[in-house]
Scaffold this motif. Structure first.
Motif, short mmCIF file in Angstrom:
data_model
loop_
_atom_site.label_atom_id
_atom_site.label_comp_id
_atom_site.label_asym_id
_atom_site.label_seq_id
_atom_site.Cartn_x
_atom_site.Cartn_y
_atom_site.Cartn_z
N ILE A 173 0.09 -31.49 16.68
CA ILE A 173 0.69 -30.32 16.05
C ILE A 173 0.18 -30.19 14.62
O ILE A 173 0.24 -31.14 13.83
N ASP A 174 -0.33 -29.01 14.29
CA ASP A 174 -0.78 -28.73 12.93
C ASP A 174 0.44 -28.39 12.07
O ASP A 174 1.11 -27.39 12.29
N MET A 175 0.74 -29.24 11.11
CA MET A 175 1.94 -29.06 10.28
C MET A 175 1.72 -28.06 9.14
O MET A 175 2.66 -27.75 8.40
N ASN A 176 0.50 -27.56 8.98
CA ASN A 176 0.20 -26.56 7.95
C ASN A 176 0.65 -27.01 6.56
O ASN A 176 1.16 -26.21 5.76
N GLY A 177 0.46 -28.29 6.28
CA GLY A 177 0.80 -28.80 4.96
C GLY A 177 2.27 -29.13 4.77
O GLY A 177 2.66 -29.62 3.70
N LEU A 215 3.65 -38.28 6.19
CA LEU A 215 3.91 -39.11 5.01
C LEU A 215 2.89 -38.85 3.91
O LEU A 215 3.21 -38.96 2.72
N ASP A 216 1.67 -38.50 4.29
CA ASP A 216 0.65 -38.21 3.28
C ASP A 216 1.03 -36.97 2.47
O ASP A 216 0.92 -36.95 1.24
N ALA A 217 1.52 -35.92 3.18
CA ALA A 217 1.97 -34.72 2.48
C ALA A 217 3.25 -34.99 1.69
O ALA A 217 3.46 -34.43 0.59
N TRP A 218 4.11 -35.84 2.23
CA TRP A 218 5.39 -36.17 1.58
C TRP A 218 5.15 -36.80 0.20
O TRP A 218 5.85 -36.50 -0.78
N ARG A 219 4.16 -37.69 0.12
CA ARG A 219 3.90 -38.40 -1.13
C ARG A 219 3.45 -37.47 -2.25
O ARG A 219 3.49 -37.85 -3.43
N LYS A 220 3.07 -36.26 -1.91
CA LYS A 220 2.62 -35.30 -2.91
C LYS A 220 3.76 -34.40 -3.40
O LYS A 220 3.55 -33.49 -4.19
N GLY A 226 11.96 -25.73 2.31
CA GLY A 226 10.62 -25.24 2.04
C GLY A 226 9.52 -26.16 2.52
O GLY A 226 8.33 -25.86 2.37
N HIS A 227 9.89 -27.32 3.08
CA HIS A 227 8.89 -28.29 3.54
C HIS A 227 9.00 -28.55 5.04
O HIS A 227 8.55 -29.60 5.52
N VAL A 228 9.61 -27.63 5.78
CA VAL A 228 9.86 -27.84 7.21
C VAL A 228 8.93 -26.97 8.05
O VAL A 228 8.81 -25.76 7.82
N HIS A 229 8.30 -27.61 9.01
CA HIS A 229 7.49 -26.89 10.01
C HIS A 229 8.28 -26.84 11.31
O HIS A 229 8.65 -27.90 11.86
N VAL A 230 8.54 -25.66 11.80
CA VAL A 230 9.37 -25.50 13.00
C VAL A 230 8.55 -25.82 14.25
O VAL A 230 7.45 -25.30 14.44
N ILE A 231 9.12 -26.68 15.10
CA ILE A 231 8.45 -27.04 16.35
C ILE A 231 9.26 -26.50 17.53
O ILE A 231 10.40 -26.06 17.38
#
Length: 533
Positions: A365-369, A421-426, A462-467
């Motif tokens: 799944i592409d989380m789009n950042g 986690l990589d996006a989370w750390r930013k 603002g950081h949630v990707h809907v699945i």
């Protein structure tokens, strides 16, 4: 006497009757409208008199009071012609009695109040009561039954709270037996995972799942269902995090019940370096939270004794007192980036879920950042479960909440989440989480009531990707009417709510979906009398 009008309306003849040939003949010189109107007027009044007669007869048959005056007749016919009745047939005294407030203590100890509708009707018929007596008895009976119903509901909620908050003796037995096995059996003290598999723990080519739990039986079901339904179990790494007291039983269970070729890691919180060095914000917040709850909430006794709150409000407050909402296992997910610094993506699982399909497609799944891949809970066929918005969890009467968030924004669910986690750390998600925990403590826990989801909704805003909802079906712990067909077609099912599948209050129809992953022939399970139903 007979009246004869010629077809041309030129002659009007009156015959006295009884063979008398005399007649009066009026000759009209020309056709005038006035005679024509006279004719139609006579015709109209004939029909009107017939209508009045029929209406009066119907009223008499219906038992209504007869009108003896023209005014009364008009008053009754007018509304009927218009298809409505202006005056209520209910005596005013009934409204007055029913609207009078009545205290709770006024009904205590009274033996003259009817206990059922049949008893009420029998008393009214035998006593030939007037309207006032009727209203008084009805008010007292309904008020008493309403009070009893409220008390029964509150007692039910209290019992459910106690049942869901306590540790069943079977689970306590299982933990003790496994701890004893850990102490006496070297096979129950194996390193998990074995030394040759340790590099896989930080290898991002594997599918990494994280489970935080202090419940050995629940963790075993999650692990078994995950591995059994995986198409590539050799690529599955499950990181199980537990507390100090459960570490030995958890290690013993998975040492004696390996799920090869999947890789299982069992680790206690005190094994993490960052957790033992310096201050841990979530632990500090939990300690303060516990002090505030004990000081202001007064425990379950104070909540149940409240006579003003509705039963559903009392149920929500009792649920807020559940130990799991102040458990470090529930808060620890906010520290995933620090706990797994070498991993890029993990799927976090709650211990009350069951996996029913292969979860490896979640990594495609592409989380789009975005940071958090989750199922929204504001739309779906089941309005009871899938109708949650921010206003369902946050207190929008408080300015801190109302000034920062939209009450109609869609909520999402914990239980099965993809975390980048990589996006989370930013981001500053973890700092935001701790900031709002502090604000809630300063506000006397008035920003929200229930556990970790509300601050999570804020922190991940603002950081949630809907699945797709297929990946996470909710409500099996409180929605008894959940369709079995829907459960079977879901990828992951979640027993969120009080009716956990390992408790006696679990829903019999839904528990088998969890119990199928428990080996009831296992010696530890049998010795602790853990049964399928």
């Amino acid at each position: 006497m007979q009246l004869h009008i010629s077809p041309s309306l030129r002659h009007v003849t009156v015959f006295p009757g009884k063979g008398v040939r005399e007649f009066i003949k009026v000759k009209v010189g020309s056709r005038r409208l006035s005679y024509r109107m006279l004719f139609y007027s006579i015709l109209f009044f004939t029909f009107l008199l017939r209508f009045v007669f029929v209406m009066t007869a119907v009223d008499t048959i219906d038992g209504e009071r007869k009108c003896s005056t023209i005014g009364c007749l008009g008053k009754r016919l007018g509304p009927k012609i218009l298809g409505r009745r202006l005056d209520s047939t209910v005596p005013e005294v009934i409204y007055q009695i029913l609207e009078e407030p009545i205290g709770k203590d006024e009904l205590q100890g009274r033996s003259d109040i009817p206990q059922s509708l049949d008893e009420f009707m029998a008393e009214i018929k035998e006593g030939k009561s007037d309207a006032r007596t009727f209203a008084v008895k009805l008010r007292d009976m309904v008020t008493l039954l309403e009070q009893r119903t409220r008390n029964a509901k509150i007692q039910e909620y209290l019992y459910r709270h106690v049942a869901s908050s306590s540790i069943p003796k079977q689970l306590h037995c299982l933990a003790l037996r496994l701890a004893n096995e850990h102490a006496s059996n070297a096979a129950a003290r194996l390193q998990l995972p074995s030394a040759e598999l340790v590099p896989a723990l930080v290898d991002n080519s594997y599918f990494h799942f994280v489970l935080a739990s202090d419940n050995v039986l629940a963790a075993s079901v999650v692990a078994t269902s995950l591995v059994r339904n995986s198409l590539r179990p050799h690529k599955v790494v499950l990181h199980i995090i537990t507390d100090r007291k459960t570490y030995y039983p958890m290690q013993a269970w998975f040492s004696l019940h390996p799920l090869s070729p999947a890789i299982i890691e069992v680790k206690a919180l005190h094994h993490f370096d960052w957790f033992t060095k310096g201050k841990v914000p979530v632990l500090e917040a939990m300690e303060k939270d516990q002090k505030v709850r004990s000081q202001f909430r007064g425990g379950s006794s104070a909540i149940v004794a409240n006579n003003t709150d509705k039963p559903n409000v009392i149920a929500a407050k009792l649920q807020a007192l559940s130990p799991k909402y102040n458990s470090v296992m529930n808060h620890i997910r906010i520290h995933l980036p620090e706990m797994f610094p070498s991993l890029d993506k993990v799927v976090f699982l709650d211990d009350d879920i069951v996996v029913q399909t292969d979860l490896s497609p979640l990594w495609d799944i592409d989380m789009n950042g975005k940071v958090n891949g989750a199922v929204e809970t504001c739309r779906g066929e089941d309005n009871f479960v899938m109708s949650k918005r921010l206003k369902s969890y946050l207190n929008f009467s408080h300015p801190l909440i109302s000034n920062n968030f939209n009450p109609n924004s869609c909520a999402w669910a914990y239980g099965m989440n993809i975390f980048d986690l990589d996006a989370w750390r930013k981001t500053n998600i973890s700092l935001t989480y701790h900031y709002w925990l502090e604000q809630n403590l300063k506000s006397d826990l008035s920003l929200w009531q229930l556990g970790t989801l509300p601050p999570g909704l804020i922190a991940f805003h603002g950081h949630v990707h809907v699945i797709d909802p297929f990946w996470h079906m909710l409500g099996l712990g409180y929605q008894e009417n959940t369709s079995s067909a829907d459960v079977k077609s879901a990828g992951v099912i979640h027993f969120n709510g009080r009716a956990k599948p390992w408790l006696e209050i679990a829903f019999p129809k839904l528990r088998p979906f969890w119990a199928k992953y428990v080996d009831f022939s296992d010696k530890f399970i049998k010795s602790c009398h853990i049964r399928a139903s």
